[in-house]
Design an enzyme around this catalytic site. Structure first.
Site, mmCIF file in Angstrom:
data_model
loop_
_atom_site.group_PDB
_atom_site.id
_atom_site.type_symbol
_atom_site.label_atom_id
_atom_site.label_comp_id
_atom_site.label_asym_id
_atom_site.label_seq_id
_atom_site.Cartn_x
_atom_site.Cartn_y
_atom_site.Cartn_z
ATOM 1 N N VAL A 23 42.384 52.887 31.716
ATOM 2 C CA VAL A 23 41.797 53.609 32.893
ATOM 3 C C VAL A 23 42.822 54.788 33.229
ATOM 4 O O VAL A 23 42.320 55.910 33.476
ATOM 5 C CB VAL A 23 41.709 52.545 34.190
ATOM 6 N N THR A 24 44.106 54.676 33.436
ATOM 7 C CA THR A 24 45.079 55.570 33.780
ATOM 8 C C THR A 24 44.956 56.811 32.785
ATOM 9 O O THR A 24 44.872 58.022 33.406
ATOM 10 C CB THR A 24 46.401 54.968 33.578
ATOM 11 N N ARG A 25 44.962 56.734 31.631
ATOM 12 C CA ARG A 25 45.251 57.722 30.632
ATOM 13 C C ARG A 25 43.847 58.442 30.482
ATOM 14 O O ARG A 25 43.692 59.753 30.345
ATOM 15 C CB ARG A 25 45.892 57.243 29.354
ATOM 16 N N PHE A 73 42.367 36.615 47.773
ATOM 17 C CA PHE A 73 42.285 37.246 49.298
ATOM 18 C C PHE A 73 40.892 36.919 49.771
ATOM 19 O O PHE A 73 40.301 38.057 49.997
ATOM 20 C CB PHE A 73 42.845 38.654 49.259
ATOM 21 N N SER A 125 38.787 37.829 32.652
ATOM 22 C CA SER A 125 38.703 36.538 33.029
ATOM 23 C C SER A 125 38.833 35.659 31.534
ATOM 24 O O SER A 125 37.909 36.275 30.799
ATOM 25 C CB SER A 125 37.384 36.158 33.671
ATOM 26 N N ASP A 127 37.753 32.641 31.034
ATOM 27 C CA ASP A 127 36.755 31.674 30.884
ATOM 28 C C ASP A 127 35.530 32.382 30.343
ATOM 29 O O ASP A 127 34.725 31.504 29.864
ATOM 30 C CB ASP A 127 36.215 31.340 32.252
ATOM 31 N N GLU A 222 37.811 21.615 31.265
ATOM 32 C CA GLU A 222 38.482 20.955 32.706
ATOM 33 C C GLU A 222 37.380 20.873 33.746
ATOM 34 O O GLU A 222 37.296 20.072 34.715
ATOM 35 C CB GLU A 222 39.625 21.844 33.145
#
Length: 319
Positions: A23-25, A73, A125, A127, A222
């Site tokens: 993303v940055t470059r 959050f 992710s 999973d 799990e």
């Protein structure tokens, strides 16, 4: 668009750093300034934001975890908190955002888009539980990590003619167990998407020993139950020397595989392309080896579909 922000949210996954780098470059190559946000949406609200350069992401592609750090959050679900995050975006002159994470992260990205700040989601992710993408960033590395660990467990299982029940990650999605089970020659794979018959599994293990096998292996997601509970249940149907093993968070760590680095790089570059087109509220995925973008709202009502042909395939192999 002159400035974009990047954050990682939720559980970390190998390849996140490769995505941040891409993303940055890609943005810098298009004369767009890039700002990193520490600790996900919590850092956004707190204003823990800094400008990044090409050097900031140097030597990061091979590192596991996320150097931007992550934090859960849930407070960001509240509009009041979202508006505080937007205040920080305005303060730093950030016009759009790339969010790397899972389902919860996508909810936050969508809220920002609804408030007028285009956000693109990248599926980070282990999973592999996100709809409309065949693979998520980190899944391949997690599978390889689990496979390597189980290969080592098989050595001691064979030495002592034991059955090992190995818990791998995958709370609501059994893809890690499915792929790793096939790759390690498991006698049984137990995943949330398929009902299991403990008695039938016990009979498969017995038959394996009768046929000359020197160990037994059950790969257990799990999300079904824990390894020790499964072990006790199994012993009701056979006199096995059985052990329970939980691989745990080691599956999140480690240097990302080639596949995860390349996938993250392609997805990161594509996210910037979408933002340059003025698009937001989209989630990047890869299907049939082609990059695609879907409306995030569609993802919330959909469910990831794994390759469940592997489940029946492994049953045939275990006979």
């Amino acid at each position: 668009m002159k400035r974009i922000g990047i954050l990682t949210s939720g559980g970390d996954a190998p390849g996140m750093n490769a995505a941040i780098r891409a993303v940055t470059r890609t943005a810098l190559a298009n004369n767009i300034e890039v700002f990193g946000i520490h600790y996900g949406f919590a850092g956004l609200v707190a204003g823990d934001i800094f400008q990044m350069t090409s050097e900031t992401v140097a030597d990061k592609i091979n590192r596991g975890g996320t150097f931007l750090y992550s934090a859960r959050f849930p407070e960001f679900a509240q509009e009041e908190t979202q508006l505080k995050g937007i205040e920080q975006l305005k303060k730093h002159g950030i016009d759009a955002l790339v969010v790397i994470g899972g389902d919860g992260s996508y909810h936050g990205a969508l809220r920002l888009t609804e408030h007028g700040y285009n956000a693109i989601g990248l599926p980070g992710s282990i999973d592999n539980d996100i709809p409309y993408t065949d693979y998520t960033i980190g899944f391949d590395t997690a599978c390889n990590t689990a496979m390597d660990a189980i290969d080592k467990i098989r050595d001691t299982a064979t030495s002592h003619q034991r059955v090992f029940i190995v818990n791998v990650m995958g709370r609501g999605c059994g893809d890690i167990a499915l792929h790793v089970g096939v790759a390690t020659g498991a006698d049984a794979i137990v995943i949330p998407e398929e009902k299991y018959d403990i008695k039938a599994i016990a009979e498969t293990l017995k038959q394996g020993f009768a046929n000359g096998k020197k160990h037994g292996l059950v790969v257990l997601a799990e999300g079904v139950t824990d390894a020790e509970t499964f072990r006790k249940e199994l012993l009701e149907y056979g006199d096995f020397d059985a052990r329970a093993n939980v691989l745990g968070h080691m599956q999140r760590g480690g240097s990302p595989t080639v596949r995860d680095r390349v996938l993250a790089s392609k997805m990161g570059a594509y996210a910037v392309e979408l933002l340059l087109e003025g698009k937001g509220g989209l989630a990047v995925g890869i299907q049939n080896n082609k990059l695609e973008a879907h409306d995030m709202l569609d993802l919330f009502d959909a469910k990831h579909q794994g390759d469940y042909s592997l489940y029946s395939l492994n049953k045939d192999f275990a006979k």
